[in-house]
Design a protein around this motif. Structure first.
Motif, PDB file in Angstrom:
ATOM      1  N   GLY A 258     -23.695 -25.042  11.999  1.00  0.00           N
ATOM      2  CA  GLY A 258     -23.708 -26.065  12.951  1.00  0.00           C
ATOM      3  C   GLY A 258     -24.955 -26.943  12.955  1.00  0.00           C
ATOM      4  O   GLY A 258     -25.951 -26.244  12.813  1.00  0.00           O
ATOM      5  N   THR A 259     -24.682 -27.997  13.331  1.00  0.00           N
ATOM      6  CA  THR A 259     -25.636 -29.030  13.493  1.00  0.00           C
ATOM      7  C   THR A 259     -26.181 -29.378  14.922  1.00  0.00           C
ATOM      8  O   THR A 259     -25.329 -28.989  15.917  1.00  0.00           O
ATOM      9  CB  THR A 259     -25.387 -30.268  12.816  1.00  0.00           C
ATOM     10  OG1 THR A 259     -24.395 -30.897  13.508  1.00  0.00           O
ATOM     11  CG2 THR A 259     -25.052 -29.884  11.247  1.00  0.00           C
ATOM     12  N   LEU A 260     -27.344 -30.037  15.142  1.00  0.00           N
ATOM     13  CA  LEU A 260     -27.749 -30.368  16.422  1.00  0.00           C
ATOM     14  C   LEU A 260     -26.870 -31.379  16.784  1.00  0.00           C
ATOM     15  O   LEU A 260     -26.307 -31.361  18.054  1.00  0.00           O
ATOM     16  CB  LEU A 260     -29.111 -30.754  16.407  1.00  0.00           C
ATOM     17  CG  LEU A 260     -29.941 -30.983  17.903  1.00  0.00           C
ATOM     18  CD1 LEU A 260     -30.000 -29.809  18.578  1.00  0.00           C
ATOM     19  CD2 LEU A 260     -31.218 -31.564  17.494  1.00  0.00           C
ATOM     20  N   GLY A 261     -26.667 -32.350  16.195  1.00  0.00           N
ATOM     21  CA  GLY A 261     -25.557 -33.568  16.675  1.00  0.00           C
ATOM     22  C   GLY A 261     -24.333 -32.975  16.948  1.00  0.00           C
ATOM     23  O   GLY A 261     -23.781 -33.388  18.086  1.00  0.00           O
ATOM     24  N   GLY A 262     -23.652 -32.103  16.170  1.00  0.00           N
ATOM     25  CA  GLY A 262     -22.443 -31.468  16.553  1.00  0.00           C
ATOM     26  C   GLY A 262     -22.494 -30.636  17.700  1.00  0.00           C
ATOM     27  O   GLY A 262     -21.407 -30.764  18.577  1.00  0.00           O
TER      28      GLY A 262
END
Ligand SMILES: Cc1cc2nc3c(=O)[nH]c(=O)nc-3n(C[C@H](O)[C@H](O)[C@H](O)COP(=O)(O)OP(=O)(O)OC[C@H]3O[C@@H](n4cnc5c(N)ncnc54)[C@H](O)[C@@H]3O)c2cc1C
Lengths: 324, 755
Positions: free
Chosen positions: A108-112
């Motif tokens: 998981g990404t920060l933007g997501g």
């Protein structure tokens, strides 16, 4: 089971922004949220545009004057383990570390994480609710134990993100690129309440992409923490949580940000709690007063009255711990 | 050879040691082929359209568009004659449970969300699902009811036409409870509630089927292929000999895979229609709704006790949540049997609701009963000022009160309590400071027993080859519990053949012999005596061969570690050297499970201890450590035994703290049919500090391996021990499971308001 879609790996932010401005196209980062939404028919997409080839969106860079610039594709694991974040922005490191499970944090990404869709079980389940174009909020007459006590109207979901409250508490800014250029938005104005929109949770326009999150240099005397309460030890969203950043000077609180998770459709800033502690020493009495102030305007639904004492308990505990 | 002639083991060489799984490598490396891994040439993929409403009458199913979709090879609905197969055991059908209403494979009256309406077989799973989504079904949506108390109110929506109460209350009565309560110094009454749990095995339910002419072969994930073969043969109107069910490996069931699934029959019909093999595995979402659950229960328990700790009366009034079709929900057994009590009245009712029918779930009814009975025992002990362990020791029953006071073949509850308390350091732990908050600590105990089912029948073959290697052929499935390992150990013990030289063939109705499916913790005590008996027969044949070869009387010979030894060890003959064996190439021993004892009762017993901490500001509860002392007879393999107990404890933590199905009352639909809202415990919810204590009283009467079953006892009292520890920590009785922060905070607030 996923329906059919085509896949495009964007070669530039511009290409991604252009492709994603069509309504049947979705942006793909880590996919931990998007693929679940597609699988459960929460959203439809004919095409996914992956950001994963865009190295400009990856990693953590130094910002001007000692701040940090976090690329939208930075994984939650990278955030949780980053030395400078651990030292100077512990609220964010703790929030990132509390997300899901190690697998989800690696992917998981920060933007997501900031752009993920609500986790309301009616929204995610096979219920045609208002946020999916229906005419009912099923939480109103149904089981509302996980729903909001602040900010609800027509829709009573809670914002699912752990990093969002931490970033609002840090007064972070988000850099957004669309077909017409780039804009900078304070994270505290990034999320929208159901009263403003019943179809989206952020100010992003079609095709707009989160590219970076900007952190100001840490304030002198800053202390911060994220406390999350969940029903099981991992792989679980917040029943409620609090992100707190305070800056101390001469034994007193100079500035404070108190932002709650799990209780409102957006990260819920409690200026009443902040006002209660600013200018005071951080002690048990102040913590109790701030906790009481934070829940003053709460309006629980049928099944979530427990979130009022829960928020109080979390704030009492976390403010007291920050005092030590 | 009848197994009853075998003498009890003395010192053992293999049995009881910590032996790793014989198929551990295959399972961990991924080379083990589970039914969901089976890929056949030319195989189609099927998917099911399910009812999206809590209750509805299907008005019309339009398959035209689906039929035209790319890759679609067959569609199936109630309009097809071959799909009109009776289901949910209607009256008069084999295995009838007295269902008030007959139902069919795709019945137009859907009584719960998730009932099957139509199915598609296509070239790929994606195409099958696209086609399912293209089916147009029209419904007459009916009112639904998903709460059992609501279901019994006048005017409630009808789940079954004959009424939402299933049958008359069943009563078990001993003595006179009114008199018992009159004799008591303390009488307590409390209503306890438990939540509906979903089995959630790792491998989701499903089958791969293939027709060869009129022979049907099914790779199915189940708890025993013979439990599937017979109802499948009946559903397809085939003789048993033409239905082969294979389940060498399977990924867990916990009771939900004892039954034939509709998916198997749907796949079989689609495969016959298309002339191609069909794979039909459910999605996780489907499995939450349609393949069983542990039913919720409401238990009103009244208990009387004298000041000296003598129980005078126990009265249980229970209501169980059946689901939409008949499936039993009884919980009362332990109330009538665990503790000595002259006056008992158990009255149990069952209610239909619009939700998937329940199925057996790891010790059906027993953890629910423990949740009530063991919290009540704690409350009684406190009222009369007795230690909870002492109180249980004073009252445990040494005879089976539910079966005319017959003695047990062995009964180790006292030892479980005393040994467990010692390992837990119970006395000191009770006195230790609870802490001043926000985290407070407490300890608790709960006892239990399992009403295990009988052993026979089971038929097993063991073969010995001229090179000294052996094979074991048995019908039992290995649910991930270690069955294959345990049974191979029995062969090794008797024949001295090392484990890596034993070939195991199991769980295949085409190649192995009948045993009942693995349920009721029966597999070890039902099948290991049959394995032993088969191995003993091999041994006897081998000794006869050796006697002839050596020209010595059989009585002078012994079989030791894979060789025949004569005349005090001076003469030795290896199996390899047996000329007769070389001539015939194999010796086959057939073993059958002998009868259970008639004048004694076989029961496993358990006592578990828990320490928890509770945050009185946030309502969080954490389990800090657990001790589990079990009398399940002989330990066959210390590793698989410990694994069973740790798995049971983990499941008990889920029961106590995190797991519950949530039904939306307005729509009758399940709200949390996914793995993040339906919360099975994670590694972070299970304490590292777990102690497993086997109590082995050398039971020589239960059967010839001295085993009583561990799988289910392991999870029976766990949740109750945690609830008692929670009470010790907080002073709050939490009568409704699970102990979530929401429930805890609500109770804490009530207490705060009372002042
Ligand atoms: C079982 C489970 C548990 C979870 N637990 C938690 C938890 O405890 N706390 C928590 O906070 N989250 C949790 N999550 C939610 C979430 O998936 C992750 O936190 C993750 O950070 C999402 O990032 P992603 O890169 O995978 O997003 P994706 O799935 O790729 O995207 C999510 C959404 O954001 C959009 N998007 C992604 N990147 C951008 C961008 N740069 N610009 C514009 N739009 C974008 C996508 O179009 C999509 O709609 C959980 C998820 C699961 C499945």
């Amino acid at each position: 089971m996923l329906s059919q879609f085509s896949y495009q790996r964007a070669a530039s932010i511009k290409e991604a922004a252009e492709a994603a401005s069509r309504p049947d196209v979705r942006i793909l980062a880590g996919g931990t949220d998007l693929l679940g939404c597609l699988r459960n028919q929460v959203l439809q997409a004919n095409r996914l545009v992956s950001l994963n080839g865009l190295s400009a969106l990856k990693g953590i860079r130094q910002g001007p004057g000692g701040g940090l610039r976090l690329g939208a594709l930075t994984t939650l694991t990278e955030i949780a383990e980053h030395r400078q974040i651990l030292d100077s922005y512990s609220v964010l490191a703790q929030a990132a570390a509390s997300v899901g499970s190690p697998q989800l944090r690696n992917q998981g990404t920060l933007g997501g994480n900031l752009c993920q869709r609500p986790r309301c079980w009616y929204f995610r389940g096979d219920f045609k609710c208002r946020r999916k174009g229906g005419d009912t909020c099923f939480a109103e007459g149904g089981d509302s134990q996980l729903h909001c006590i602040f900010g609800g109207a027509s829709c009573y979901m809670v914002h699912p993100s752990d990093t969002a409250p931490a970033l609002v508490a840090l007064d972070a800014k988000v850099s957004i690129t669309g077909r017409r250029g780039t804009r900078l938005v304070p994270l505290s104005s990034f999320f929208v309440l159901p009263a403003d929109s019943l179809v989206k949770e952020t100010v992003l326009q079609p095709g707009e992409i989160v590219t970076e999150i900007l952190l100001d240099p840490p304030q002198p005397g800053a202390r911060s923490a994220y406390r999350k309460v969940r029903e099981r030890g991992a792989f679980d969203f917040a029943l409620a949580g609090a992100a707190i950043v305070v800056a101390m000077a001469e034994g007193k609180v100079r500035t404070a940000r108190v932002v709650l998770s799990g209780v409102a459709p957006v990260p819920w800033r409690s200026t009443d709690a902040e006002k209660t502690i600013i200018g005071k020493p951080l002690d048990a009495a102040v913590a109790v007063a701030a906790a009481a102030a934070a829940v003053k305007g709460a309006s629980p639904l049928a099944d979530n009255g427990y979130k009022v004492p829960l928020v109080r308990g979390i704030l009492e505990e976390t403010l007291t711990a920050l005092a030590a | 050879m009848p197994e009853t002639t075998a003498k009890p083991w003395g010192e053992t060489k293999f049995v009881g040691k910590p032996i790793p799984r014989v198929d551990g490598y295959e399972r961990v490396s991924g080379t083990a082929e589970y039914p969901s891994d089976v890929v056949l040439p030319n195989m189609l993929h099927a998917a099911i359209l399910r009812c999206p409403h809590g209750q509805a009458q299907v008005k019309r199913v339009d398959l035209a568009k689906a039929r035209e979709m790319p890759g679609v090879r067959a569609v199936l609905s109630d309009a097809d004659k071959e799909a009109q197969i009776p289901w949910y055991a209607p009256p008069g059908s084999p295995g009838s449970t007295g269902s008030p209403t007959a139902s069919r494979l795709f019945d137009p009256h859907c009584r719960f969300e998730g009932e099957e309406i139509a199915a598609v077989a296509a070239e790929t799973p994606q195409q099958a699902w696209d086609a399912v989504r293209a089916i147009r079904a029209e419904y007459n949506v009916l009112p639904s009811v998903v709460d059992m108390e609501e279901a019994l109110k006048p005017g409630a929506p009808a789940v079954q036409e004959s009424g939402n109460r299933w049958g008359a209350p069943r009563e078990t009565k001993r003595g006179d409870v009114a008199q018992g309560f009159a004799e008591a110094d303390v009488v307590l009454e409390e209503t306890y509630r438990t939540s509906c749990e979903i089995h959630t095995p790792s491998e989701i339910h499903g089958s791969v089927v293939r027709w060869d002419g009129d022979h049907l072969t099914v790779w199915d994930t189940n708890q025993g292929p013979f439990g599937i073969q017979a109802p499948l043969a009946a559903a397809m109107s085939l003789p048993l000999s033409k239905v082969r069910v294979i389940s060498h490996y399977m990924g867990g069931g916990f009771g939900s895979k004892l039954n034939l699934g509709k998916y198997t029959v749907i796949a079989a019909v689609l495969a016959r229609k298309t002339g191609r093999p069909v794979r039909l595995f459910l999605t996780r979402e489907e499995s939450f709704r349609a393949v069983g659950n542990r039913p919720a229960h409401i238990m009103k328990l009244k208990a009387g006790v004298k000041k000296d700790g003598t129980l005078t009366a126990l009265q249980l009034t229970g209501l169980g949540e059946v689901g939409a079709y008949p499936a039993g929900t009884s919980v009362g057994y332990q109330v009538g049997d665990l503790y000595r009590c002259p006056n008992v009245l158990i009255s149990e009712s069952q209610a239909f609701i619009n939700a998937g029918p329940n199925r057996a779930f790891r010790a059906p009814g027993f953890p629910q009963c423990s949740w009530a009975l063991e919290q009540m025992m704690d409350a009684l002990a406190e009222k009369i000022g007795m230690d909870p362990v002492e109180f249980r020791i004073k009252n445990y029953s040494a005879v089976c009160q539910m079966q005319q006071n017959k003695p047990y073949t062995s009964a180790g509850l006292r030892e479980c309590l005393t040994e467990g308390a010692r390992a837990f350091n119970w006395k000191d732990a009770r006195l230790r400071s609870k802490g001043s908050g926000p985290w407070v600590r407490g300890v608790g105990v709960a006892a239990g027993m399992w009403g295990s089912q009988s052993g026979p029948p089971s038929t097993v073959r063991v073969s010995l080859y001229p090179d000294g290697s052996a094979s074991l052929n048995m019908g039992a499935a290995d649910l991930g519990t270690g069955t294959k390992t345990v049974m191979a150990l029995v062969v090794a013990e008797e024949l001295g053949v090392p484990l890596d030289r034993i070939q195991i063939e199991n769980a295949d109705t085409g190649t192995t012999e009948f045993t009942r499916p693995s349920g009721g913790s029966k597999t070890v005590f039902a099948d290991s005596p049959a394995v032993r008996s088969a191995a003993l027969e091999v041994k006897a044949r081998v000794l006869e061969m050796a006697a002839a070869q050596l020209k010595l009387p059989v009585t002078d010979l012994a079989f030791q570690e894979g060789a025949i030894v004569a005349q005090g060890g001076t003469r030795k003959l290896a199996v390899r050297e047996l000329t007769q064996l070389r001539a015939q190439q194999v010796v086959v021993g057939v073993g059958v499970r002998g009868p259970d004892p008639v004048d004694k009762v076989v029961r496993p017993f358990v006592a578990q201890f828990a320490e928890v901490e509770v945050n009185i500001r946030t309502g969080e509860t954490r389990v800090l450590r657990l001790v589990a002392a079990h009398d399940s007879g002989r330990v066959m393999d210390l590793l698989t035994y410990r694994s069973q107990v740790i798995g049971g404890l983990t499941m008990g933590i889920g029961f106590a703290l995190t797991e519950r199905r949530i039904m939306d009352a307005v729509t009758g639909k399940m709200a949390n049919a996914n793995c993040h809202d339906y919360k099975i415990p994670t590694a972070k919810d299970v304490p590292a500090d777990k102690t497993v204590i086997p109590i082995d009283l050398h039971d020589t009467e239960c059967n010839t391996t001295g085993t009583k079953g561990i799988g289910e006892p392991a999870t029976i009292p766990t949740a109750a021990a945690i609830a008692n520890a929670f009470y010790h920590a907080t002073g709050i009785r939490i009568t409704a499971a699970p102990i979530t922060p929401a429930n805890v905070l609500t109770l804490l607030e009530e207490r705060r308001k009372r002042g």
